[in-house]
Design a protein around this motif. Structure first.
Motif, PDB file in Angstrom:
ATOM      1  N   UNK A 113       0.840  -1.212   0.000  1.00  0.00           N
ATOM      2  CA  UNK A 113       0.000   0.000   0.000  1.00  0.00           C
ATOM      3  C   UNK A 113       0.870   1.256   0.000  1.00  0.00           C
ATOM      4  N   UNK A 114       1.980   1.192   0.750  1.00  0.00           N
ATOM      5  CA  UNK A 114       2.902   2.342   0.785  1.00  0.00           C
ATOM      6  C   UNK A 114       3.512   2.592  -0.589  1.00  0.00           C
ATOM      7  N   UNK A 115       3.862   1.512  -1.285  1.00  0.00           N
ATOM      8  CA  UNK A 115       4.469   1.675  -2.606  1.00  0.00           C
ATOM      9  C   UNK A 115       3.460   2.234  -3.617  1.00  0.00           C
ATOM     10  N   UNK A 116       2.202   1.770  -3.501  1.00  0.00           N
ATOM     11  CA  UNK A 116       1.176   2.279  -4.416  1.00  0.00           C
ATOM     12  C   UNK A 116       0.991   3.778  -4.207  1.00  0.00           C
ATOM     13  N   UNK A 117       0.915   4.178  -2.939  1.00  0.00           N
ATOM     14  CA  UNK A 117       0.753   5.616  -2.629  1.00  0.00           C
ATOM     15  C   UNK A 117       1.896   6.439  -3.192  1.00  0.00           C
ATOM     16  N   UNK A 118       3.121   5.909  -3.146  1.00  0.00           N
ATOM     17  CA  UNK A 118       4.300   6.676  -3.578  1.00  0.00           C
ATOM     18  C   UNK A 118       4.280   6.992  -5.078  1.00  0.00           C
ATOM     19  N   UNK A 119       3.471   6.236  -5.840  1.00  0.00           N
ATOM     20  CA  UNK A 119       3.451   6.435  -7.287  1.00  0.00           C
ATOM     21  C   UNK A 119       2.390   7.431  -7.735  1.00  0.00           C
ATOM     22  N   UNK A 120       1.620   7.936  -6.801  1.00  0.00           N
ATOM     23  CA  UNK A 120       0.531   8.820  -7.154  1.00  0.00           C
ATOM     24  C   UNK A 120       0.971  10.248  -7.391  1.00  0.00           C
ATOM     25  N   UNK A 121      -0.028  11.052  -7.730  1.00  0.00           N
ATOM     26  CA  UNK A 121       0.161  12.484  -7.893  1.00  0.00           C
ATOM     27  C   UNK A 121      -0.841  13.181  -6.999  1.00  0.00           C
ATOM     28  N   UNK A 122      -0.633  14.446  -6.633  1.00  0.00           N
ATOM     29  CA  UNK A 122      -1.580  15.144  -5.752  1.00  0.00           C
ATOM     30  C   UNK A 122      -3.004  15.103  -6.317  1.00  0.00           C
ATOM     31  N   UNK A 123      -3.964  14.726  -5.435  1.00  0.00           N
ATOM     32  CA  UNK A 123      -5.380  14.670  -5.822  1.00  0.00           C
ATOM     33  C   UNK A 123      -5.814  13.333  -6.348  1.00  0.00           C
ATOM     34  N   UNK A 124      -4.877  12.415  -6.657  1.00  0.00           N
ATOM     35  CA  UNK A 124      -5.213  11.118  -7.246  1.00  0.00           C
ATOM     36  C   UNK A 124      -5.392  10.063  -6.164  1.00  0.00           C
ATOM     37  N   UNK A 125      -6.181   9.033  -6.524  1.00  0.00           N
ATOM     38  CA  UNK A 125      -6.363   7.877  -5.640  1.00  0.00           C
ATOM     39  C   UNK A 125      -5.985   6.646  -6.450  1.00  0.00           C
ATOM     40  N   UNK A 126      -4.947   5.927  -6.010  1.00  0.00           N
ATOM     41  CA  UNK A 126      -4.461   4.738  -6.695  1.00  0.00           C
ATOM     42  C   UNK A 126      -4.775   3.518  -5.847  1.00  0.00           C
ATOM     43  N   UNK A 127      -5.020   2.386  -6.503  1.00  0.00           N
ATOM     44  CA  UNK A 127      -5.279   1.176  -5.735  1.00  0.00           C
ATOM     45  C   UNK A 127      -4.872  -0.042  -6.546  1.00  0.00           C
ATOM     46  N   UNK A 128      -4.806  -1.156  -5.834  1.00  0.00           N
ATOM     47  CA  UNK A 128      -4.337  -2.403  -6.441  1.00  0.00           C
ATOM     48  C   UNK A 128      -5.485  -3.151  -7.098  1.00  0.00           C
ATOM     49  N   UNK A 129      -5.159  -4.257  -7.768  1.00  0.00           N
ATOM     50  CA  UNK A 129      -6.163  -5.062  -8.459  1.00  0.00           C
ATOM     51  C   UNK A 129      -7.161  -5.655  -7.466  1.00  0.00           C
ATOM     52  N   UNK A 130      -6.664  -6.016  -6.264  1.00  0.00           N
ATOM     53  CA  UNK A 130      -7.586  -6.573  -5.266  1.00  0.00           C
ATOM     54  C   UNK A 130      -8.660  -5.564  -4.889  1.00  0.00           C
ATOM     55  N   UNK A 131      -8.278  -4.335  -4.686  1.00  0.00           N
ATOM     56  CA  UNK A 131      -9.254  -3.296  -4.351  1.00  0.00           C
ATOM     57  C   UNK A 131     -10.189  -3.072  -5.544  1.00  0.00           C
ATOM     58  N   UNK A 132      -9.598  -3.057  -6.720  1.00  0.00           N
ATOM     59  CA  UNK A 132     -10.415  -2.862  -7.928  1.00  0.00           C
ATOM     60  C   UNK A 132     -11.473  -3.938  -8.061  1.00  0.00           C
ATOM     61  N   UNK A 133     -11.092  -5.200  -7.771  1.00  0.00           N
ATOM     62  CA  UNK A 133     -12.061  -6.296  -7.881  1.00  0.00           C
ATOM     63  C   UNK A 133     -13.226  -6.129  -6.909  1.00  0.00           C
ATOM     64  N   UNK A 134     -12.973  -5.517  -5.762  1.00  0.00           N
ATOM     65  CA  UNK A 134     -14.021  -5.341  -4.742  1.00  0.00           C
ATOM     66  C   UNK A 134     -14.953  -4.184  -5.055  1.00  0.00           C
ATOM     67  N   UNK A 135     -14.501  -3.190  -5.814  1.00  0.00           N
ATOM     68  CA  UNK A 135     -15.311  -1.974  -6.001  1.00  0.00           C
ATOM     69  C   UNK A 135     -15.722  -1.768  -7.456  1.00  0.00           C
ATOM     70  N   UNK A 136     -15.355  -2.667  -8.358  1.00  0.00           N
ATOM     71  CA  UNK A 136     -15.555  -2.417  -9.783  1.00  0.00           C
ATOM     72  C   UNK A 136     -17.018  -2.342 -10.187  1.00  0.00           C
ATOM     73  N   UNK A 137     -17.912  -2.932  -9.395  1.00  0.00           N
ATOM     74  CA  UNK A 137     -19.322  -2.933  -9.768  1.00  0.00           C
ATOM     75  C   UNK A 137     -20.095  -1.770  -9.157  1.00  0.00           C
ATOM     76  N   UNK A 138     -19.424  -0.897  -8.436  1.00  0.00           N
ATOM     77  CA  UNK A 138     -20.073   0.262  -7.844  1.00  0.00           C
ATOM     78  C   UNK A 138     -20.273   1.325  -8.910  1.00  0.00           C
ATOM     79  N   UNK A 139     -21.563   1.778  -9.052  1.00  0.00           N
ATOM     80  CA  UNK A 139     -21.879   2.732 -10.100  1.00  0.00           C
ATOM     81  C   UNK A 139     -21.252   4.098  -9.870  1.00  0.00           C
ATOM     82  N   UNK A 140     -20.978   4.458  -8.641  1.00  0.00           N
ATOM     83  CA  UNK A 140     -20.401   5.778  -8.351  1.00  0.00           C
ATOM     84  C   UNK A 140     -18.880   5.794  -8.425  1.00  0.00           C
ATOM     85  N   UNK A 141     -18.319   4.697  -8.818  1.00  0.00           N
ATOM     86  CA  UNK A 141     -16.854   4.611  -8.896  1.00  0.00           C
ATOM     87  C   UNK A 141     -16.439   4.240 -10.319  1.00  0.00           C
ATOM     88  N   UNK A 142     -15.653   5.126 -10.939  1.00  0.00           N
ATOM     89  CA  UNK A 142     -15.079   4.862 -12.266  1.00  0.00           C
ATOM     90  C   UNK A 142     -13.592   4.558 -12.117  1.00  0.00           C
TER      91      UNK A 142
END
Length: 924
Positions: A113-142
């Motif tokens: 999680x620390x490494x993922x955060x380090x690759x971001x830019x101000x204002x961005x939210x980055x996440x891993x494939x595991x997180x993506x698999x859990x939230x991919x069907x949410x309509x309010x999340x692109x």
């Protein structure tokens, strides 16, 4: 000890981007932002069922039970931080098993999680494939995929994603710089994977292939249409030069296509073009980028205008050809290695694309060939990357040659071939053709030039070739070898031209020089064009047809502008005809074309002749800053300082020459003695002007002219370079150069008029002297009328000349000859000539054009002028009388009487010099 618990959790890392720099810039504002960051984190994390594990400086570590809560919390936080006062925060989310120990958590999921955060830019939210698999069907999340990345201490590449809702930045892959692998192998793998995905190697390979094919096509077109091949170099450098910009473009082409440029790119692209243009400008600013050939027009010997197409000098290949070395010690046949060097040079030089330079033996060491190191040093002066040398042997009439092409940087062999046979001339032709093919010429370039054999353009007489080679290489007596070569082959134009040139340069016999150049003119058509024109130039020089010679020399210099012989001949014309301004312009142009030290110093030498002493001193001092041990430069500087009267400075520079080159001491001593004299005897121009005038050698046709320039006497022999002479006594002028020392002692008669001088030269330790008679218009008029056979007017002229020059003993001989001719009929003179014509040992006397000519080996021919029925004088040598001896009413032989300047008597000569030659046969 705290109890450890393992459970699934969603981990969120957040930190303020650039916080350290913000603290250094504005500590108060940075502290306020940090307090806001911590306050909002505490409120929003708790509101989304999360827990703040730890605040660490400008960051925070949080956990949530499910990834969806973590994502919603991150979204709310970023929207809040986007409001004023804006807080630039990066966020990264990962889900996985973590270990709790009291208030701390740890594990691989936390690190990821620390490494993922380090690759971001101000204002961005980055996440891993595991997180993506859990939230991919949410309509309010692109969600947007960012591609796969290799993280530190993580074996498999991980795909990363970013929240792509409106208002949330999705970082470009090239913008992401987090805690990726940094080991050489890992970084290299990621780098190559990245560029391969962008197809950079593939596109670059196609670019290079197309560029290579384009270069080949371009080079073919340039040659086909006769355009400078330098354009191919410009094309190649341009193709290579834009690669930096090309690589940047290929790496960022999607963004660049949308006209989105980074600041560095805005600088790089124009800078690359400007730098490339600057490189091309400085490399080719003086280059000829036009046609490789041009037409030259000149008047031939028949006065008919000829036009020839030639290759410009800049586009001919220049390389040295050295003499061949024996495979085993063979001093008796050393000439073979020299003759093949000469004729390979002629053979290769026929091709209009080649400009070989024949270098036989070291100038200061005629008894041994160049070493490999010396060849490499000599080859640095030439443009091509190679030089030619070889080996030879002669065994039982069988020749063996191994010509070689060698790398000029290290002497390593590039190519060689063995040639054997009994016909030397055919072998030389074969070797020439072989070497022509090794020089890099195309087949069409080789075929463009006629292939003249050695027999056709030189001689088919091997002995004649041998003697010519010995003469031009400085081995043996020059004149005797040249005479022998022409005796063996009277059509040998190359030898005749070289013999005439030598005689002309040293004023050793104008009649002989004319005889030799006339032979060369008759057979010049056997020679390549450049050599034909060279023969015509030499003819005009010998016959003093200055304008014609100048015109043809300019044609020669169009073909070969750096040819030292042509440039020196043009210099001689301008000097002989007093065209100092033209001479100055010529040397300046030569230096501009080839700015080497020798040419630069020649320009200032001419400026010294023009009296521009201060300019010379300024230029030479600037040159010596770059090369302080250049003895030629020091010599010119000292000469200028002596002319200016700065004797102490001149002395210092002359002593420096001796220190650098001790072998010059005896020569330079002449100038030092002059300085010592001038320091106590100031130069008096009126005193020096009495030395001005033309002085003719007692025993040769050479004339030395002395005239005042820049307050000093300038001494120059016709057809040779001159130098300044300085007072070293009441009637003495001296000077020393690097090569020779000179001393002139002047003789005066009772009225105090200078009538003669004694010239003493020392070449290192060897000393020689000559006696010279001062000339005036009455002497020249008398001799001119004599040569025209206008004897009545000549008698009056000689009487006047004798009255004005009573010390010139030889004028009496001229008068006696004129009186004898007036006293005899034409029939009597013809009978006298017939009586004495014949062979006397190795001396010949014969009749030519109604005159009696005399010739002995190693001496030049001269016209015998009768002063009595058995004595003859000559204008060639004032000091000699040829006396025919008769016994019992028959011609027995010829002997010489030499004038003794001290006793003023005519004495029989030493038989070892001229001697008594018994007559052996009559000539028809």
């Amino acid at each position: 000890m705290s109890e450890q618990k393992r459970k699934l959790a969603a981990i969120l890392f957040a930190d303020i981007a650039g916080y350290t720099a913000l603290m250094q810039k504005d500590e108060t504002n940075a502290s306020a932002l940090l307090r806001r960051f911590q306050k909002e984190m505490e409120e929003k994390v708790a509101a989304h069922n999360g827990r703040i594990i730890n605040f660490y400086g400008d960051g925070a570590l949080c956990t949530f039970q499910i990834p969806l809560d973590a994502v919603h919390c991150a979204m709310e936080l970023q929207m809040t931080f986007g409001e004023a006062p804006h807080v630039p925060v990066r966020m990264g989310i990962h889900s996985g098993t973590v270990t709790y120990e009291g208030d701390k958590i740890f594990g691989d999921s936390v690190n990821l999680a620390s490494r993922i955060e380090s690759m971001g830019v101000p204002g961005a939210i980055l996440f891993s494939k595991k997180v993506r698999d859990d939230v991919k069907n949410q309509q309010d999340i692109k969600i947007a995929s960012l591609g796969s990345f290799e993280f530190k201490n993580v074996e498999e590449p991980l795909e990363m994603y970013a929240l792509a809702n409106e208002g949330f930045p999705v970082p470009k892959k090239e913008e992401m710089q987090g805690k990726l692998r940094t080991a050489a192998g890992d970084a290299g793998g990621h780098f190559f994977q990245n560029i391969w995905q962008k197809k950079i190697p593939q596109i670059l390979a196609v670019y290079i292939l197309i560029a290579w094919l384009g270069l080949k096509l371009f080079d073919w077109a340039l040659h086909q249409f006769g355009i400078s091949p330098l354009w191919a170099q410009i094309f190649f450098i341009s193709v290579i030069g834009i690669i930096p910009s090309l690589l940047v473009y290929l790496s960022n082409r999607e963004r660049i296509h949308q006209r989105q440029f980074k600041r560095v790119e805005k600088i790089l692209f124009p800078s690359n073009v400007i730098a490339l243009g600057a490189v091309l400008f400085f490399m080719f600013r003086t280059a000829d980028l036009g046609a490789t050939t041009k037409n030259i027009t000149f008047l031939n010997a028949d006065g008919v205008e000829e036009t020839q197409n030639i290759v410009k000098e800049a586009f001919r290949k220049k390389f040295p050809v050295f003499s061949f070395d024996p495979m085993k010690e063979d001093s008796a046949n050393a000439w073979i290695g020299l003759v093949i060097c000469d004729y390979i040079g002629y053979k290769l030089g026929q091709n209009k694309y080649l400009s070989p330079a024949v270098i036989r033996l070291p100038a200061n060491r005629m008894d041994s060939p160049f070493s490999k190191v010396e060849k490499i040093q000599q080859s640095k002066l030439f443009e091509e990357p190679y030089y030619v040398d070889g080996r030879y042997s002669l065994t039982d009439g069988q020749y063996e040659f191994i010509p070689a092409l060698r790398n000029k940087k290290n002497g390593r062999l590039i190519e060689e071939r063995r040639f054997t046979g009994t016909d030397l001339l055919s072998l030389m032709d074969s070797i020439g053709r072989y070497l022509t093919g090794t020089t890099g010429l195309t087949p069409s370039q080789i075929e463009e030039t006629p292939d003249l054999s050695i027999r056709e353009m030189a001689s088919d007489n091997l002995e004649a070739l041998k003697h010519y080679c010995l003469a031009t290489s400085g081995l043996g007596n020059f004149r005797r070898n040249m005479e022998r070569a022409l005796e063996l082959d009277s059509t040998f134009a190359i030898a005749a031209a070289a013999y005439a040139s030598n005689l002309h340069h040293f004023n050793a016999g104008n009649l002989e020089a004319k005889w030799a150049i006339d032979i060369a003119m008759r057979h010049r058509k056997r020679l390549p064009l450049r050599d034909q024109i060279a023969v015509m130039v030499q003819k005009h020089l010998i016959y003093k047809e200055w304008e014609k010679a100048e015109q043809l020399l300019n044609v020669q210099l169009e073909m070969d502008p750096d040819n030292e012989a042509y440039n020196n001949s043009l210099t001689d014309i301008y000097t002989a005809t007093g065209q100092i301004d033209k001479l100055a312009a010529h040397t300046e142009e030569r230096f501009a074309r080839d700015p080497n030290p020798s040419n630069g110093l020649q320009t200032v030498r001419v400026q010294l002749m023009k009296g521009k002493t201060d300019l010379v001193i300024k230029r030479v001092k600037a040159f010596l800053l770059l090369d302080p041990q250049n003895t030629f430069g020091l010599q010119i500087l000292a000469m200028a300082q002596m002319n200016k009267g700065d004797l102490d400075a001149a002395k210092e520079n002359l002593e420096k020459i001796i220190l650098i080159d001790p072998e010059t001491e005896l020569n330079i001593a002449k100038s030092l003695e002059a300085i010592a004299y001038m320091q106590t005897h100031p130069v008096d121009n009126e005193h020096l002007t009495r030395f001005e005038g033309a002085y003719r050698l007692n025993d040769r046709e050479m004339v030395i002219e002395l005239k005042m320039i820049a307050g000093q006497i300038y001494s120059k022999a016709i057809n040779q370079a001159g130098l300044f002479m300085y007072p070293a006594g009441e009637n003495v002028l001296q000077a020393g150069t690097l090569r020779k020392g000179f001393k002139l002692e002047f003789l005066s008669n009772q009225p105090g008029q200078t009538y003669a001088m004694k010239s003493i030269e020392n070449l290192r330790k060897n000393e020689s002297s000559d006696f010279l008679w001062k000339q005036d218009s009455t002497i020249w008029k008398a001799e001119e009328l004599l040569q025209k056979q206008d004897y009545r007017n000549a008698l009056v002229a000689y009487q006047e000349a004798i009255s004005k020059n009573p010390d010139h003993y030889y004028l009496q001989l001229g008068k006696e000859h004129v009186e004898f001719m007036l006293s005899q009929s034409k029939e009597d003179i013809q009978a006298l000539h017939q009586k004495y014509a014949g062979a006397y040992g190795d001396v010949n006397i014969w009749i030519e054009n109604g005159q009696l000519l005399y010739k002995r080996p190693s001496a030049t021919r001269r016209i015998l002028l009768p002063v009595s029925s058995n004595q003859f004088t000559t204008l060639m040598n004032y000091s000699f009388i040829y006396e025919i001896v008769e016994k019992n009413g028959k011609v027995d032989g010829v002997q010489g009487r030499l004038y003794n300047l001290e006793t003023k008597e005519w004495n029989l000569t030493d038989s070892t010099y001229f001697g008594f030659y018994a007559r052996t046969k009559l000539l028809d």
